[in-house]
Design a protein around this motif. Sequence first.
Motif, PDB file in Angstrom:
ATOM      1  N   ARG A  12       0.819  -1.223   0.000  1.00  0.00           N
ATOM      2  CA  ARG A  12       0.000   0.000   0.000  1.00  0.00           C
ATOM      3  C   ARG A  12       0.851   1.270   0.000  1.00  0.00           C
ATOM      4  NH1 ARG A  12      -2.276   0.195   5.308  1.00  0.00           N
ATOM      5  NH2 ARG A  12      -0.446   1.451   5.775  1.00  0.00           N
ATOM      6  N   ASP A  13       1.973   1.265   0.724  1.00  0.00           N
ATOM      7  CA  ASP A  13       2.754   2.480   0.941  1.00  0.00           C
ATOM      8  C   ASP A  13       3.930   2.654  -0.007  1.00  0.00           C
ATOM      9  OD1 ASP A  13       1.056   3.008   3.053  1.00  0.00           O
ATOM     10  OD2 ASP A  13       2.429   2.236   4.583  1.00  0.00           O
ATOM     11  N   SER A  14       4.149   1.682  -0.901  1.00  0.00           N
ATOM     12  CA  SER A  14       5.303   1.764  -1.784  1.00  0.00           C
ATOM     13  C   SER A  14       4.961   1.252  -3.171  1.00  0.00           C
ATOM     14  CB  SER A  14       6.476   0.968  -1.188  1.00  0.00           C
ATOM     15  OG  SER A  14       6.169  -0.413  -1.112  1.00  0.00           O
ATOM     16  N   ILE A  15       5.859   1.576  -4.104  1.00  0.00           N
ATOM     17  CA  ILE A  15       5.653   1.254  -5.516  1.00  0.00           C
ATOM     18  C   ILE A  15       6.824   0.386  -5.980  1.00  0.00           C
ATOM     19  CG2 ILE A  15       5.470   2.267  -7.829  1.00  0.00           C
ATOM     20  CD1 ILE A  15       4.750   4.932  -6.029  1.00  0.00           C
ATOM     21  N   LEU A  16       6.523  -0.747  -6.595  1.00  0.00           N
ATOM     22  CA  LEU A  16       7.580  -1.622  -7.106  1.00  0.00           C
ATOM     23  C   LEU A  16       8.305  -0.931  -8.254  1.00  0.00           C
ATOM     24  CD1 LEU A  16       9.016  -4.389  -7.175  1.00  0.00           C
ATOM     25  CD2 LEU A  16       7.246  -5.123  -8.787  1.00  0.00           C
ATOM     26  N   LEU A  17       9.648  -0.847  -8.140  1.00  0.00           N
ATOM     27  CA  LEU A  17      10.461  -0.260  -9.205  1.00  0.00           C
ATOM     28  C   LEU A  17      11.149  -1.331 -10.039  1.00  0.00           C
ATOM     29  CD1 LEU A  17      12.218   2.702  -7.349  1.00  0.00           C
ATOM     30  CD2 LEU A  17       9.989   2.649  -8.511  1.00  0.00           C
ATOM     31  N   THR A  18      11.728  -2.305  -9.343  1.00  0.00           N
ATOM     32  CA  THR A  18      12.453  -3.367 -10.040  1.00  0.00           C
ATOM     33  C   THR A  18      12.703  -4.507  -9.063  1.00  0.00           C
ATOM     34  OG1 THR A  18      14.327  -3.819 -11.517  1.00  0.00           O
ATOM     35  CG2 THR A  18      14.806  -2.507  -9.552  1.00  0.00           C
ATOM     36  N   GLU A  19      13.151  -5.619  -9.601  1.00  0.00           N
ATOM     37  CA  GLU A  19      13.581  -6.737  -8.785  1.00  0.00           C
ATOM     38  C   GLU A  19      15.050  -6.995  -9.078  1.00  0.00           C
ATOM     39  OE1 GLU A  19      11.044 -10.108  -9.428  1.00  0.00           O
ATOM     40  OE2 GLU A  19       9.272  -9.059  -8.691  1.00  0.00           O
ATOM     41  N   LEU A  20      15.817  -7.188  -8.020  1.00  0.00           N
ATOM     42  CA  LEU A  20      17.211  -7.576  -8.157  1.00  0.00           C
ATOM     43  C   LEU A  20      17.263  -9.087  -7.939  1.00  0.00           C
ATOM     44  CD1 LEU A  20      18.757  -4.585  -6.149  1.00  0.00           C
ATOM     45  CD2 LEU A  20      18.420  -4.780  -8.627  1.00  0.00           C
ATOM     46  N   GLY A  21      18.408  -9.636  -7.680  1.00  0.00           N
ATOM     47  CA  GLY A  21      18.491 -11.085  -7.498  1.00  0.00           C
ATOM     48  C   GLY A  21      17.686 -11.607  -6.328  1.00  0.00           C
ATOM     49  N   LEU A  22      17.719 -10.910  -5.210  1.00  0.00           N
ATOM     50  CA  LEU A  22      17.008 -11.319  -3.999  1.00  0.00           C
ATOM     51  C   LEU A  22      15.822 -10.407  -3.699  1.00  0.00           C
ATOM     52  CD1 LEU A  22      16.841 -13.006  -1.328  1.00  0.00           C
ATOM     53  CD2 LEU A  22      18.371 -11.269  -0.321  1.00  0.00           C
ATOM     54  N   PRO A  34      13.723  11.070  -0.571  1.00  0.00           N
ATOM     55  CA  PRO A  34      13.921   9.944  -1.486  1.00  0.00           C
ATOM     56  C   PRO A  34      14.139   8.690  -0.634  1.00  0.00           C
ATOM     57  CG  PRO A  34      15.265  11.826  -2.131  1.00  0.00           C
ATOM     58  CD  PRO A  34      14.721  12.116  -0.757  1.00  0.00           C
ATOM     59  N   TRP A  35      13.190   7.765  -0.713  1.00  0.00           N
ATOM     60  CA  TRP A  35      13.128   6.673   0.262  1.00  0.00           C
ATOM     61  C   TRP A  35      12.804   5.383  -0.466  1.00  0.00           C
ATOM     62  CZ3 TRP A  35       9.887   7.671   5.271  1.00  0.00           C
ATOM     63  CH2 TRP A  35       9.890   6.551   6.096  1.00  0.00           C
ATOM     64  N   LEU A  36      13.748   4.462  -0.440  1.00  0.00           N
ATOM     65  CA  LEU A  36      13.567   3.167  -1.067  1.00  0.00           C
ATOM     66  C   LEU A  36      13.441   2.088  -0.002  1.00  0.00           C
ATOM     67  CD1 LEU A  36      16.288   3.548  -3.838  1.00  0.00           C
ATOM     68  CD2 LEU A  36      13.833   3.993  -4.017  1.00  0.00           C
ATOM     69  N   VAL A  37      12.786   1.010  -0.352  1.00  0.00           N
ATOM     70  CA  VAL A  37      12.625  -0.123   0.541  1.00  0.00           C
ATOM     71  C   VAL A  37      13.023  -1.376  -0.241  1.00  0.00           C
ATOM     72  CG1 VAL A  37      11.020  -1.456   1.951  1.00  0.00           C
ATOM     73  CG2 VAL A  37      10.725   1.029   1.749  1.00  0.00           C
ATOM     74  N   LEU A  38      13.962  -2.131   0.308  1.00  0.00           N
ATOM     75  CA  LEU A  38      14.350  -3.415  -0.277  1.00  0.00           C
ATOM     76  C   LEU A  38      13.655  -4.516   0.507  1.00  0.00           C
ATOM     77  CD1 LEU A  38      16.718  -1.434  -1.086  1.00  0.00           C
ATOM     78  CD2 LEU A  38      18.056  -3.512  -1.351  1.00  0.00           C
ATOM     79  N   VAL A  39      12.980  -5.396  -0.213  1.00  0.00           N
ATOM     80  CA  VAL A  39      12.252  -6.489   0.426  1.00  0.00           C
ATOM     81  C   VAL A  39      12.786  -7.813  -0.121  1.00  0.00           C
ATOM     82  CG1 VAL A  39       9.998  -7.497   0.929  1.00  0.00           C
ATOM     83  CG2 VAL A  39      10.179  -5.018   0.520  1.00  0.00           C
ATOM     84  N   PRO A  40      13.536  -8.554   0.719  1.00  0.00           N
ATOM     85  CA  PRO A  40      13.979  -9.873   0.264  1.00  0.00           C
ATOM     86  C   PRO A  40      12.757 -10.747  -0.052  1.00  0.00           C
ATOM     87  CG  PRO A  40      15.179  -9.219   2.234  1.00  0.00           C
ATOM     88  CD  PRO A  40      14.050  -8.246   2.052  1.00  0.00           C
ATOM     89  N   GLN A  41      12.783 -11.367  -1.201  1.00  0.00           N
ATOM     90  CA  GLN A  41      11.638 -12.171  -1.642  1.00  0.00           C
ATOM     91  C   GLN A  41      11.714 -13.574  -1.034  1.00  0.00           C
ATOM     92  OE1 GLN A  41      10.259 -10.908  -5.812  1.00  0.00           O
ATOM     93  NE2 GLN A  41      12.499 -10.650  -5.837  1.00  0.00           N
TER      94      GLN A  41
END
Length: 136
Positions: A12-22, A34-41
């Motif tokens: 809800r609070d963030s927008i998917l930009l891309t996926e990296l390896g994890l 400017p605030w990014l969030v990395l979410v391990p899949q």
Amino acid sequence: MQGFELDGRLARDSILLTELGLCQVRLQNERRWPWLVLVPQRNGMSEIFDLPPEDQAALLSETTRVAAALKSVTDATKINIGALGNIVRQLHVHVIARAEGDDNWPGPVWGFGKAEPYDDAIKDEFVSRLLKVLSA
């Protein structure tokens, strides 16, 4: 990643930009910083030490890569990196560009004022620059 479930609050609070390896790289919809969030899949993870060693190494590598790209794009004074998870337990890492004179400098971003979402033009321009640097 197939079978991966993202916490609804992160969605809800963030927008998917891309996926990296994890990780998914997501933009927090908060224009003040400017605030990014990395979410391990990986489902069921709440702490970095819950990840197997190879995923821990990948998370560090991807966090470093994203932080360097964010600093390059924003010319930030400082990049703040943190994995809090007090409210959203799903493992995620915040990468926030801070600059002297920004809202609440040098205090924390959490709990300061009311979130201000991006307008589309500013968001699109920022995302374009960031993705260009990340893909280089």
